[in-house]
Every structure is written in C-alpha cells, then in structure tokens.
Write an enzyme that holds these catalytic residues in place. Structure first.
Site, mmCIF file in Angstrom:
data_model
loop_
_atom_site.group_PDB
_atom_site.id
_atom_site.type_symbol
_atom_site.label_atom_id
_atom_site.label_comp_id
_atom_site.label_asym_id
_atom_site.label_seq_id
_atom_site.Cartn_x
_atom_site.Cartn_y
_atom_site.Cartn_z
ATOM 1 N N THR A 45 1.045 -1.200 -0.085
ATOM 2 C CA THR A 45 0.068 0.090 -0.064
ATOM 3 C C THR A 45 0.978 1.204 0.198
ATOM 4 O O THR A 45 0.621 2.174 -0.673
ATOM 5 C CB THR A 45 -0.927 0.147 1.338
ATOM 6 O OG1 THR A 45 -1.691 -1.137 1.251
ATOM 7 C CG2 THR A 45 -1.939 1.263 1.392
ATOM 8 N N ILE A 186 -6.080 10.483 6.107
ATOM 9 C CA ILE A 186 -6.455 10.342 4.760
ATOM 10 C C ILE A 186 -7.141 11.449 4.318
ATOM 11 O O ILE A 186 -6.637 12.361 3.373
ATOM 12 C CB ILE A 186 -6.660 8.942 4.318
ATOM 13 C CG1 ILE A 186 -5.684 7.993 4.435
ATOM 14 C CG2 ILE A 186 -7.255 8.991 2.889
ATOM 15 C CD1 ILE A 186 -6.237 6.608 4.078
ATOM 16 N N GLY A 274 -11.142 4.930 7.616
ATOM 17 C CA GLY A 274 -10.403 4.105 8.304
ATOM 18 C C GLY A 274 -9.938 2.766 7.291
ATOM 19 O O GLY A 274 -10.407 2.746 6.039
ATOM 20 N N HIS A 451 20.923 27.162 15.515
ATOM 21 C CA HIS A 451 20.181 28.223 15.394
ATOM 22 C C HIS A 451 20.404 28.859 13.967
ATOM 23 O O HIS A 451 21.620 28.864 13.332
ATOM 24 C CB HIS A 451 20.596 29.278 16.293
ATOM 25 C CG HIS A 451 19.698 30.706 16.038
ATOM 26 N ND1 HIS A 451 18.477 30.728 16.245
ATOM 27 C CD2 HIS A 451 20.152 32.087 15.354
ATOM 28 C CE1 HIS A 451 17.993 31.947 16.158
ATOM 29 N NE2 HIS A 451 19.142 32.699 15.388
#
Ligand code: FAD
Ligand code: NAD
Length: 472
Positions: A45, A186, A274, A451
C-alpha cells in the site's frame, strides 16, 4: 541453508513495508527467504497507493498553492501559476515506479525470491501462491490493510465520483466540490491536495474533533488551521447514504447524535473512514488461526501468532497502521526467527500528518498521561512553545503551530511530544529518540540546538516545562 524439510526458512506473505523489510532482513541473516505478493509491483500500500503517491501530490500541490495563494508573492516572487494536472500525476507515477523498482532491485541483491500471486495457506508450513506450492519453516503474514467500506456509500474509483484514497490520487481533473467523509489522516491529507488545487472541500467528521488519537490541543488547533485554509468542517456529523446520478453525488447527512437529515451535493466524494486488516482469502481457518473482534491477528511481543511457525506484522496486527511501525516489526520479527532478540518499543511510534503545516506526535497525549497518573493532573507537567516565537518559522512566514512537551512531574521523564509546524514530521524524530533514551525535559532543554531552526521550538518547549523558556 534451508531446513531440508522445507523449500525456504522464511516465506513472507505481502511485500509492503512490513513484508519486504522482513524478507530483506531475514535474507541478510542468512535465512533462505521468499516473499509472496499478489500486486504487480512490490512495496505494498505504502509505495503503490499510500505514503509515497500521497506525498508526491502533497509536495507538488504545496508549490502550486504557495504560488497561487500569494505566499510566494509575499517573498518577492510574482507568478501566475497554471496547473498542469497531467504532469503532476506523471511525477507521482514516476516516484512510485522508481521506488517500487528499487525494492525489486533490493530483493535481487539480497537473494529474496519473489513469488508472484495471491497466497493461501494449505497448512501451517505450506502456502499456495498462484499455481505454485511453497513450503517454509516460518511464515510471516504481512498482508496489510484495505479501505473500510461505508455502508450506503459505494466506491467506484473508475467513475471518479465516489472514491477511496486510491481513487482520490488519480482524479483526472480538479473537482469543483469535494466532500471528504472522515476527518482523519487520509481525509485531511488528500482533502488538502484538492483544496490547494482549487476544489471546494467539505469535511464531514463523525466525532466533534478532527484527527482522533492526537493530543486534544493539536486536534483543536487543526480545526482552526484547516478552516483558515478554506475547508468547511462539518463535525459531529455522519453520512447516512449516497446516490450517484451521472457525475454528481448526493449525500444524506445527519448529526452524529441523531436529528434532522439534510442533503449535500458534490462532484466527488472521498470515503476515508479508516482501514481494516487483510485476512480474507488467506486460509486462516485451514491453520486454525483466529482473528480478534477488529479482524486483526494477535501476536506476542516476538510477533508469534497462536500457530507454531506462523508470525504476523504490520497493519494486519494491532497498533497504529503506519509504514514505519510495520518496517520495525518486520526487522524485529526476522531477527526473532533467526534466534536474535528483535524488539519494537510500541510506546514510542511517531505519527505524522503531512499537511501544511504538518501535525506530529509521539508518546502519550496530555489526556492519556493524566489518566496514566491515576487522573491526578499535578503529576504531569506541560511545556508549550508557539512557532510564532521561533525565529526560523517567523522568518519563513510560518506562524501556525506549537510544540508541546508532556513530562512526568516527579521524574521529569518525557511522556509525549506534540508538534504543529511546517517541518513537524522531521522535528518529531529527535523527540522519539530522546524518549527512546529515557530523556527528561531537562536533557532536551540542555541539548544545544542549531540556530535558526524549527527544532529550537522543541528545546524551548522543554525549557517551558521548567517554566523558563527564553523567547516567550
Ligand atoms: P501493506 O503495505 O498494505 O502491504 C501488504 C501487501 O500484501 C499488499 O501489497 C498486498 O497486495 C499484499 N497481500 C495481501 N494479501 C495477500 C495474499 N494473500 N497473498 C499475496 N499478497 C498479499 N503510513 C505512514 O507511516 N506514513 C504515511 O505517510 C502514510 N500515508 C498513507 C497514505 C495513504 C493514502 C494510505 C492508504 C496509507 C498511508 N499510510 C502511511 C499507511 C501505510 O501505507 C501502511 O501502514 C503500510 O503500508 C502497512 O504496511 P504493511 O506491510 O503492513 O501492509
Ligand atoms: P483515520 O482513522 O485516521 O480517520 C478516519 C476518520 O473517519 C475518523 O476521524 C473517524 O471518526 C471518521 N469516521 C468514521 N466513520 C465515519 C462516518 N460514518 N462518518 C464520518 N466520519 C467517520 O482513518 P483514515 O484517514 O482512513 O486512514 C487510515 C489509516 O491509514 C490510518 O490508520 C492511518 O494511520 C494510515 N495513514 C497514515 C498516514 C500518515 O501517517 N501520514 C496517511 C494516511 C493514512
């Protein structure tokens, strides 16, 4: 050298990030290894229709958006962008082709045999892959997951009207109006892609907040950020049905708690509620292996299932459905098969939503941390630092977001870190490493950070746990 009784020491079923990584590690450890995959290409996937193509579209659409929404003009770069969606899709397909081909190369390099076809158990050490029968001393199930269907809303990716994540990556033109069902990862990633490219995007979410599983502060901020970007959010709302006529879909919605129904028209509907584990057609009954109520295969810490010689990893087992979790389980599982000690610390698995800005987290949410301390809020310390006060984010015109560190009050040990920032996905790695090493917030606060970087916000949030940040 394979056990003489079997063709292979290890057969992995599924070549996603869990399976292909397990196969490569097993081969590296001297085990004779094969991997069965029913897809035309390796990578599962993640590489074919998930992580990689979605990030290709997110990255490209981010450039388009920056040019179109005035962000580039604000830095003195004036453009009038023209979208060439075909080229955008082509670069996505190119990325997928390159990376899936790369796994094929790695299989050859490590002498992993690719068995092409759908695998079905004949017994605990025998699998049929297409016409071939393959035996192995150890079999790893790494079959992954697929989209959870929504009753009453039928996906047909070829028509481009009601689509799942795979269809939403392939839309041939920008929809005028897109309804996203599910305000999770998603929905927000792919909703962002089409929102940036010009679609009107409406997100319908069953719960009262976006991004379940993330820290509450992050979830609340997400709603503000996505609204600011032009998405309409319909929270605490559920979709009860969908009819398609030609190129238009009509959805019926109602409040999650029940109430009056209303309808909503769209040119495109994305179903993203889902994913569920892939175990159908695998022949688990044949070997007497049961799945739990969520359809997952349960394992012990070593990734052994209840059937001797059969192991399982990745999306098909409990835990977050994430590529890096699957990969780490693949490595640990192969190491355990080889007699080593493979471990995955499931308490420290980072999660990232690759929108703009990115949303990332690792460890416990504030709510979970308090619950872990028996509900006593005083046992948890919080340090928060806004990206607005981070010099690099401010200079780059990226004011949204914050870093939040959750530490145990008594020991100062870091329990969770949450970040919303343009590069939160990259920043969260240092938090995961610190937690893996058992760091306190003071350890992070006294670590020198370069930094100007976004990561300084992590240092400042750690200083804020002690009540002493410098720049706010
Ligand atoms: P999978 O990748 O699903 O691979 C399983 C493979 O097994 C498949 O190729 C399948 O064809 C094969 N298979 C299944 N059954 C059989 C059988 N019986 N015989 C032979 N082969 C079989 N995660 C992240 O961490 N980051 C991201 O940015 C991210 N983005 C995503 C975006 C989208 C749109 C989607 C859908 C998912 C995304 N994910 C992301 C989740 C991630 O893709 C999965 O968590 C990950 O792929 C799971 O890996 P796996 O190896 O367990 O299974
Ligand atoms: P998700 O679980 O993240 O979100 C689904 C959302 O849909 C939830 O907010 C849920 O409340 C809502 N929902 C459920 N039923 C609904 C209904 N009937 N009506 C309206 N809303 C409803 O699932 P997803 O977004 O489909 O993603 C699936 C999996 O893929 C996730 O587990 C995620 O880990 C993985 N993934 C990860 C990434 C990443 O790591 N960046 C990206 C994409 C996918």
């Amino acid at each position: 050298m394979a056990d003489q009784n079997y063709d292979y020491d290890v057969l992995v079923i599924g070549a996603g990030p869990g399976g292909y990584v397990a196969a490569i590690r097993a081969a590296q450890l001297g085990l004779k290894t094969a991997c069965a995959e029913s897809r035309e290409t390796l990578g599962g996937t993640c590489l074919n229709v998930g992580c990689i193509p979605s990030k290709a579209m997110l990255h490209a659409s981010e450039f388009y958006d920056a040019a179109a929404n005035g962000a580039m003009a604000a830095m003195g770069i004036e453009t009038s962008p023209k979208l060439n969606l075909d080229t955008m899709h082509a670069q996505r397909r190119d990325a997928v082709k390159g990376l899936t081909g790369g796994i094929e190369f790695l299989f050859k390099k490590n002498k992993v045999d690719w068995k092409k076809g759908h695998a079905t158990f004949q017994d605990a050490h025998t699998v049929k892959v297409g016409d071939e029968t393959v035996t192995a001393k150890n079999i790893i199930i790494a079959t992954g997951s697929s989209v959870t269907p929504l009753p009453g809303v039928e996906v047909d990716n070829d028509k481009h009207v009601v689509v799942d994540s795979t269809g939403a990556l392939e839309l041939p033109k920008v929809p005028k109006k897109m309804v996203v069902i599910g305000g999770g990862v998603i929905g927000l990633e792919l909703g962002s892609v089409w929102n940036r490219l010009g679609a009107e995007v409406i997100v319908v979410e069953f719960l009262d907040k976006l991004l379940p599983g993330m820290d509450d502060d992050v979830r609340k901020e997400a709603a503000k950020i996505f609204k600011k970007q032009g998405m309409e959010l319909r929270l605490s709302t559920k979709v009860t049905g969908c009819t398609v006529k030609g190129k238009k879909a009509t959805l019926t919605l109602e409040p999650s708690a029940g109430g009056d129904e209303e309808t909503l028209e769209a040119d495109c509907v994305l179903v993203s509620i889902g994913r569920r584990p892939n175990t159908e057609g695998l022949g688990l009954d044949t070997i007497g292996l049961e799945v739990n109520k969520r359809g997952q295969i349960e394992t012990d810490h070593d990734f052994r299932t209840a059937v001797d010689g059969v192991w399982a990893i990745g999306d098909v087992v409990p835990g977050p459905m994430l590529a890096h979790k699957a990969e780490d389980e693949g490595i640990a599982c192969a190491e355990n098969i080889a007699g080593q000690t493979g471990i995955v610390n499931h308490d420290v698995i980072p999660g990232v939503v690759y929108t703009w800005p990115e949303f990332a987290g690792v460890g416990l949410t504030q709510e979970e941390a308090i619950e872990k301390m028996g509900g006593d809020k005083t046992k948890v310390k919080i340090g928060k630092f806004p990206m607005m006060a981070n010099s690099r984010a401010k200079t780059n015109h990226e004011p949204d977001g914050f870093v939040k560190i959750i530490a145990e009050a008594e020991s100062d040990r870091v329990l969770g870190v949450w970040a919303i920032a343009s590069v939160a996905g990259t920043m969260i790695a240092q938090a995961a490493q610190a937690m893996e090493f058992g760091a306190t917030s003071e350890d992070i606060a006294y670590t020198c950070h370069a930094h100007p970087t976004h990561s300084e916000a992590i240092k400042e949030a750690a200083m804020a746990v002690q009540g002493k940040p410098i720049h706010i």
